[in-house]
Design an enzyme around this catalytic site. Structure first.
Site, mmCIF file in Angstrom:
data_model
loop_
_atom_site.group_PDB
_atom_site.id
_atom_site.type_symbol
_atom_site.label_atom_id
_atom_site.label_comp_id
_atom_site.label_asym_id
_atom_site.label_seq_id
_atom_site.Cartn_x
_atom_site.Cartn_y
_atom_site.Cartn_z
ATOM 1 N N LYS A 181 0.865 -1.173 0.000
ATOM 2 C CA LYS A 181 0.000 0.000 0.000
ATOM 3 C C LYS A 181 0.903 1.224 0.000
ATOM 4 O O LYS A 181 1.701 1.431 0.921
ATOM 5 C CB LYS A 181 -0.904 -0.004 1.232
ATOM 6 C CG LYS A 181 -1.775 1.248 1.311
ATOM 7 C CD LYS A 181 -2.779 1.161 2.435
ATOM 8 C CE LYS A 181 -3.621 2.411 2.517
ATOM 9 N NZ LYS A 181 -4.629 2.331 3.572
ATOM 10 N N ARG A 204 -10.782 9.741 1.854
ATOM 11 C CA ARG A 204 -10.640 10.443 3.140
ATOM 12 C C ARG A 204 -11.753 11.480 3.306
ATOM 13 O O ARG A 204 -12.210 11.727 4.423
ATOM 14 C CB ARG A 204 -9.256 11.073 3.245
ATOM 15 C CG ARG A 204 -8.155 10.009 3.323
ATOM 16 C CD ARG A 204 -6.760 10.618 3.367
ATOM 17 N NE ARG A 204 -5.738 9.583 3.245
ATOM 18 C CZ ARG A 204 -4.432 9.833 3.082
ATOM 19 N NH1 ARG A 204 -4.007 11.081 3.038
ATOM 20 N NH2 ARG A 204 -3.578 8.835 2.970
ATOM 21 N N LYS A 217 -2.062 -1.560 -3.869
ATOM 22 C CA LYS A 217 -2.933 -0.394 -3.783
ATOM 23 C C LYS A 217 -2.115 0.882 -3.882
ATOM 24 O O LYS A 217 -1.139 1.003 -3.143
ATOM 25 C CB LYS A 217 -3.668 -0.455 -2.440
ATOM 26 C CG LYS A 217 -4.525 0.749 -2.140
ATOM 27 C CD LYS A 217 -5.174 0.577 -0.805
ATOM 28 C CE LYS A 217 -5.964 1.839 -0.502
ATOM 29 N NZ LYS A 217 -6.543 1.825 0.795
ATOM 30 N N TYR A 265 -14.927 0.903 -7.119
ATOM 31 C CA TYR A 265 -16.217 1.568 -6.912
ATOM 32 C C TYR A 265 -17.101 1.422 -8.145
ATOM 33 O O TYR A 265 -18.289 1.733 -8.097
ATOM 34 C CB TYR A 265 -15.983 3.045 -6.565
ATOM 35 C CG TYR A 265 -15.138 3.180 -5.323
ATOM 36 C CD1 TYR A 265 -15.712 3.073 -4.062
ATOM 37 C CD2 TYR A 265 -13.744 3.333 -5.396
ATOM 38 C CE1 TYR A 265 -14.935 3.144 -2.910
ATOM 39 C CE2 TYR A 265 -12.961 3.405 -4.257
ATOM 40 C CZ TYR A 265 -13.559 3.309 -3.021
ATOM 41 O OH TYR A 265 -12.790 3.356 -1.884
HETATM 42 C C1 PBG Z 1 -7.074 3.721 5.463
HETATM 43 C C2 PBG Z 1 -7.561 3.406 4.087
HETATM 44 C C3 PBG Z 1 -7.431 4.274 2.990
HETATM 45 C C4 PBG Z 1 -8.049 3.647 1.913
HETATM 46 C C5 PBG Z 1 -8.528 2.412 2.359
HETATM 47 N N1 PBG Z 1 -8.211 2.281 3.710
HETATM 48 C C6 PBG Z 1 -6.881 5.642 2.903
HETATM 49 C C7 PBG Z 1 -5.616 5.953 3.549
HETATM 50 O O1 PBG Z 1 -4.707 5.123 3.700
HETATM 51 O O2 PBG Z 1 -5.488 7.114 3.939
HETATM 52 C C8 PBG Z 1 -8.148 4.260 0.541
HETATM 53 C C9 PBG Z 1 -9.125 3.702 -0.417
HETATM 54 C C10 PBG Z 1 -9.450 4.576 -1.562
HETATM 55 O O3 PBG Z 1 -8.850 5.661 -1.777
HETATM 56 O O4 PBG Z 1 -10.351 4.202 -2.315
HETATM 57 N N2 PBG Z 1 -6.825 2.680 6.309
#
Ligand code: PBG
Length: 327
Positions: free
Chosen positions: A194, A204, A252, A317
């Site tokens: 990630k 967010r 991701k 999505y």
């Molecule tokens: C946080 C989390 C995030 C996403 C999924 N879980 C955002 C982050 O790390 O700040 C992002 C998913 C998306 O942008 O679709 N645990």
């Protein structure tokens, strides 16, 4: 000319005969956002395909996704500020509406696969995935909380636990805690690679979970999420997650990290998941809204590119809209 590759492109029928990759309902996981209350269905301004829903409207939406052919969902909660604290204690509370919703969803639709989110950020007043102590993320303290959160989620009925936090050692801690509580059949989809990406913005916004501006708290997630410049490091994370007991490895974001998906696919025997994140979906929607791109063409092409790179499953999505467009 002995070879004329165009012969295999001469008609729709021939093209479908030689087509190498296809995205189907079985490849797709639909992310859903849950809020407290009843009758809520709020479109997310920066991600107009997604909504924040309360349990009642969410159950209706899941029904319609099932009708479209989907069977796997990942659920994220938006937690009211009053329930947040430094250590995310609400995440494993008996009162937690996210856990209660999971139980209700699985009661109504026992056939689906429901994936959780394990991280502190929805529950943290600092807006970080880990506990902030003296301006730093306390890794090992956080891991203990994540394991407790995972057990509570398994108890609530989640089929798969999704640690999205990027703390070191959390997959092993979660696996051990689940096994200790006899949840040996509950799986772990680890957010393996990630990245500290700018493409999480709309997510967010949806959850109001961004790091807060505070001189005593890190301003970004770069000490735990990966540097976008690194690819070899993803292999290290993959090796560790596999050793620690992950059942799926996730990359991701997806579209801007197709090379990482391909490398993990080549390197691991585990299924590879790819998260087509909020900002990737939103930028495509924005260009289509301006008439600069054709949604019907570029949206399926984007999902196909993730599949072609080697993803076994795609979190997007667009999952429901994609399937509805095929009908
Ligand atoms: C946080 C989390 C995030 C996403 C999924 N879980 C955002 C982050 O790390 O700040 C992002 C998913 C998306 O942008 O679709 N645990």
């Amino acid at each position: 000319m002995l070879q004329r590759p165009r012969r295999n492109r001469k008609s729709s029928s021939v093209r479908s005969l030689v087509r190498e990759h296809k995205v189907t309902a079985d490849d797709l996981i639909m992310p859903l956002f849950l809020v407290e209350g009843t009758g809520v269905e709020e479109q997310i301004a920066s991600l107009p395909v997604a909504y924040r829903r309360s349990l009642d409207t969410l159950l209706v939406e899941i029904g319609s996704c099932i009708e479209a052919g989907l069977h796997t969902f990942i659920l994220f909660p938006k937690i009211p500020d009053a329930l947040k604290d430094k250590k995310g204690t609400y995440s494993y509370s008996d009162e937690n509406f996210y856990l209660q919703a999971a139980t209700a969803i699985k009661e109504k639709y026992p056939q689906i696969t429901l994936i959780s989110d394990v991280a502190l950020d929805p529950y943290s007043i600092d807006g970080h995935d880990g506990v902030v102590e003296e301006g730093k993320i306390a890794n090992d303290l956080t891991v203990g909380i994540l394991a407790r959160m995972a057990v509570a989620q398994a108890e609530a009925g989640f089929d798969v636990i999704g640690p999205s936090d990027m703390m070191d050692g959390r997959v092993e801690a979660i696996r051990e805690a689940l096994d200790e509580h006899e949840y040996t059949e509950v799986s772990i989809m680890s957010y393996t690679a990630k990245y500290a990406s700018g493409f999480y913005g709309p997510f967010r916004d949806a959850l109001d979970s961004a790091p807060v501006e505070d001189p005593n708290s890190p301003k970004d997630k770069k000490t735990y999420q990966m540097d976008p410049a690194n690819s070899r490091e993803a292999l290290l994370e993959a090796e560790l997650d596999a050793l620690e007991g992950a059942d799926y490895l996730m990359v991701k974001p997806a579209v801007h990290y197709l090379d990482i998906i391909a490398r993990l696919r080549a390197d691991s025997l585990l299924p590879i998941a790819a998260y087509h994140v909020s900002g990737e979906c939103a930028s495509l929607i924005a260009a289509c809204d301006r008439g600069w791109l054709d949604y019907k063409v570029v949206m399926p092409e984007t999902l196909l590119s993730i599949k072609r790179a080697g993803a076994d499953v795609i979190l997007t999505y667009f999952a429901k809209e994609f399937l509805m467009m095929q009908k």
